[in-house]
Scaffold this motif. Structure first.
Motif, short mmCIF file in Angstrom:
data_model
loop_
_atom_site.label_atom_id
_atom_site.label_comp_id
_atom_site.label_asym_id
_atom_site.label_seq_id
_atom_site.Cartn_x
_atom_site.Cartn_y
_atom_site.Cartn_z
N GLU A 671 0.81 -1.21 0.00
CA GLU A 671 0.00 0.00 0.00
C GLU A 671 0.85 1.27 0.00
O GLU A 671 0.53 2.24 -0.67
N ASP A 672 1.93 1.28 0.76
CA ASP A 672 2.77 2.49 0.83
C ASP A 672 3.35 2.85 -0.52
O ASP A 672 3.49 4.03 -0.85
N ASP A 675 0.34 4.23 -2.74
CA ASP A 675 -0.09 5.57 -2.33
C ASP A 675 1.02 6.59 -2.44
O ASP A 675 0.83 7.72 -2.90
N GLY A 676 2.23 6.19 -2.00
CA GLY A 676 3.31 7.16 -1.90
C GLY A 676 3.95 7.52 -3.22
O GLY A 676 4.23 8.68 -3.51
N GLY A 679 0.43 7.40 -6.70
CA GLY A 679 -0.91 7.80 -6.26
C GLY A 679 -1.91 7.92 -7.38
O GLY A 679 -3.12 7.92 -7.14
N ASP A 684 -6.73 1.78 -5.47
CA ASP A 684 -6.63 2.55 -4.24
C ASP A 684 -6.29 1.66 -3.04
O ASP A 684 -6.04 2.14 -1.94
N GLU A 685 -6.29 0.34 -3.26
CA GLU A 685 -5.84 -0.63 -2.27
C GLU A 685 -4.98 -1.66 -2.98
O GLU A 685 -5.05 -1.81 -4.21
#
Length: 751
Positions: A671-672, A675-676, A679, A684-685
């Motif tokens: 996830e990091d 998202d990081g 993005g 989104d997951e």
């Protein structure tokens, strides 16, 4: 190196001991720490201050047992004190965690006075959900347990007393059934009158043995009224005193149906065994040396001698690990105030019933492929049988609710699913599918129907209402396996050597006559190749789904259903999918068994079918097309393929689930990183459907995840067929066959 030196090294290697404490919540940010400790922790503290029961809601109390000892009676070692007993108590904690996922604090007390012991342990009540007393000498152990049960509102259980009683009680129920004797009439002699012996005798009375039929001996002989009047016995022996002439162990054993040994090794002779009633039952449970050796007892007589010991190298080991983890699991989960007699009886009866069922292949392998089938040498289940958790804990929880000591109620069907989730994510996921299958079982034809594993799997499918199995194979062999295994089952059999198959030959001929097959060849194929026969049965509508592959290589097993049944109307290709279950997530990996080098369109089609499969497991798909490139960081034919497949799903198929690619494997599942760094991704997951670029990558990838990542695997599951067909892997176990049958039934329901 000796066992003793191995054990010293095992315990000494860094980190010393066998247990550690780990966190169960995130502690990676300052906010996490503020929630875990000050100032956030004040909120749940205040709630518990208002209502003490909320400790079960906010803390680990409900899954925490205190294993408490003063080391005054450590098995085989005697009074070695609390400090020296710590390795044993840590080991007890290991067993709680390994078998029932219960956390333990081991508490070693430097206390000999029972009053001080009770006061100390009682003061720990707010910490624990239950107390397991261990290795405490008699007669103090009786007083300590009774007082703590009175003073504490959580389960208190002295395993040295009750564990042996419950496990041997289960063995007794089954042994008596085998020799056709009933509880009310059997005479039972006890060699030993300590804590375990007295608790076992009491428990046998709860099971139905008449008090007047129990004779107990200590080192000085039979417990008699004469000896009691002389002051030779303590108050805990009073209930077992008999008004009979004084005598020794030989006198007590003569004519007895059952001998229970909980004393010392080598004190029972073959002559004593010969003096017992017909078909005697002998539980010689002294450790490490039983009261009489296994071979010695068996050789003493010509009739049936049913023998159990405390040793693992002989049949019928009376092992307390079959009891305490699962009894506490059931008691904790309903917040029982105590472990009462009804709960103990329920545990024994559940163990006895489980021993009568077919033993999973994994358990047989774990015990060196020895024969494990209900009978004189298999009275009770093995500790590594995961079903003990489901059966015993459920029975204990039910008994607690029915006897009025449960503070929380559980719905027993869903409780079993909860227990399966504690054992492993794969069982939890399969329960979703098996529940769906049980709603409307379908006919599943098993091409290798005369294989013993297949027959045992068919019994489970039928008994659990998962499917209606049809066995293709030799009728005489199938029926003989059913008889030899003692299976309560009337199989539905299609015997290629005896049954009329002309209609199936005609159908195969019509299907394949423009592919080079003559009518005579079609007739020969349905007679000699069970995969063709099973495929035609499904194609003709005489079966709803098909399983094969247990004794064939993957390609030869898959070829007949591809030729006869073919792909779905909206599919040009089939693919093999594995569900990999980790403790905190599941992922579907495709294609890992069929297509060597699929193009972008094939990858898109594989993803569509795999997403549909995920939804059958109640998992909403998030699809990632994998590569060694992230979103165009490398541009060549290999990276364009998954990129184009993702675009096809989004643009042409307008799927209702998130999909993206190409991306590296860690980008897809961390996830990091998503998202990081990325993005902008459609995900989104983290992804739960992983589409590999080719068969080589897929097969390597899923096997590495399974073996090094510790994932549990379900599969391979075929997607894209016109009707449900699944190809097993050679060497699959009965549970794998049943699981794929459940998937096939759900496939058939949806079609």
């Amino acid at each position: 190196m000796s066992l003793e030196e191995d054990a010293r090294t095992y315990h000494r290697d860094a980190p010393p001991g066998k247990i550690e404490i780990s966190t169960t919540k995130s502690t990676s940010t300052q906010r996490d720490l503020s929630l875990a400790y000050s100032p956030g922790v004040a909120a749940p503290c205040l709630d518990i201050a208002d209502d003490a029961e909320r400790a079960y809601e906010y803390t680990a109390k409900g899954n925490l047992v205190g294993v408490v000892s003063n080391g005054s009676a450590v098995l085989g070692l005697g009074d070695i004190g609390g400090q020296a007993s710590k390795p044993v108590m840590e080991g007890k904690g290991v067993l709680f965690k390994r078998f029932a996922d219960i956390d333990v604090f081991d508490i070693e007390l430097d206390v000999d006075d029972p009053e001080e012991f009770v006061r100390t342990v009682s003061a720990m009540g707010p910490t624990f959900g239950g107390i397991n007393l261990e290795d405490i000498s008699a007669p103090e152990c009786f007083e300590i347990e009774n007082r703590l049960r009175e003073e504490m509102s959580i389960p208190v259980f002295h395993d040295d007393q009750h564990g042996t009683a419950i496990i041997s009680g289960a063995a007794l129920l089954n042994a008596l059934d085998i020799v056709d004797k009933d509880l009310e009439s059997v005479r039972v002699a006890f060699a030993g009158a300590g804590a375990a012996a007295t608790a076992t005798a009491r428990f046998y009375r709860s099971l139905g043995v008449r008090p007047e039929n129990i004779v107990m001996c200590d080192i000085d002989g039979i417990l008699t009224t004469e000896r009691e009047s002389k002051g030779e016995l303590d108050e805990h022996h009073h209930e077992f005193v008999r008004d009979v002439p004084e005598g020794g162990l030989a006198d007590a054993i003569a004519g007895a149906d059952v001998l229970v040994g909980l004393s010392a090794g080598g004190i029972v002779s073959q002559e004593m065994v010969r003096s017992m009633a017909d078909n005697p039952i002998i539980f010689a449970m002294a450790n490490p040396d039983p009261e009489i050796g296994y071979e010695e007892a068996k050789a003493a007589r010509d009739d049936t001698v049913i023998m159990a010991t405390g040793r693992s190298d002989y049949p019928n080991q009376v092992n307390n690990v079959l009891g305490f983890p699962f009894i506490f699991r059931g008691a904790l989960d309903v917040r029982a105030t105590e472990i009462n007699e009804e709960m103990k009886v329920a545990a024994a009866e559940a163990l006895g019933e489980l021993a009568r069922e077919d033993v999973p292949d994994a358990v047989v392998k774990a015990y060196g492929d020895q024969s494990l089938q209900f009978g004189p040498e298999y009275l009770i289940p093995k500790p590594l049988d995961t079903r003990v958790l489901f059966e015993v804990s459920s029975a204990v929880a039910k008994a607690a609710m029915e006897s009025g000591v449960a503070r929380e109620a559980v719905e027993l069907d869903s409780y079993r699913e909860y227990l399966e989730g504690r054992v492993g994510k794969s069982l939890e996921m399969m329960r979703v599918v098996l529940n769906k299958a049980q709603n409307e079982p379908k006919r599943v034809v098993l091409a290798e129907g005369d294989d013993e594993k297949t027959i045992r799997a068919a019994v489970r499918m039928e008994s659990e209402g998962i499917a209606k199995p049809l066995l293709v194979g030799d009728r005489e062999r199938i029926e003989s396996v059913v008889i030899e295994r003692g299976l309560d089952y009337e199989p539905r059999i299609v015997d290629p050597s005896a049954d009329v198959l002309e209609a199936y030959a005609d159908r195969l001929y019509r299907r394949r006559r423009r592919k080079g097959i003559t009518r005579r060849e079609a007739a020969a194929l349905v007679r000699t190749d069970p995969n063709y026969l099973a495929s035609v049965m499904v194609d003709a509508g005489d079966a709803d789904a098909m399983l094969t592959g247990l004794t064939h290589d993957y390609g030869s097993a898959l070829r007949p259903p591809l030729q006869v049944i073919g792909t779905d109307d909206d599919a040009d290709y089939v693919a093999g999918v594995y569900l990999l279950a980790f403790p905190d997530r599941v992922v579907f990996c495709a294609d890992v068994t069929v297509n060597q080098d699929p193009n972008a369109d094939v990858l898109a089609e594989i993803a569509l079918h795999t997403a549909d499969l995920a939804r059958r497991f109640n998992v909403e798909p998030r699809v990632a097309f994998l590569s060694y490139s992230n979103f165009g960081s490398v541009d060549n034919d290999g990276t364009r393929k998954p990129r184009a497949a993702a675009r096809t799903l989004r643009d042409e198929h307008a799927v209702d689930f998130p999909v993206d690619g190409e991306m590296q494997a860690d980008t897809a599942v961390v996830e990091d990183i998503l998202d990081g760094t990325y993005g902008f991704s459609e995900l989104d997951e983290p992804a739960n459907v992983l589409i590999f670029p080719n068969l080589e990558a897929g097969n390597i990838g899923y096997k590495l995840l399974q073996r090094l990542g510790g994932a549990e695997a379900i599969g391979p599951m075929l997607v894209g067929m016109d009707k449900p067909v699944h190809v097993l892997q050679r060497g699959d176990e009965v549970k794998d066959i049943v699981n794929l049958a459940g998937v096939a039934v759900v496939d058939a329901q949806e079609q």
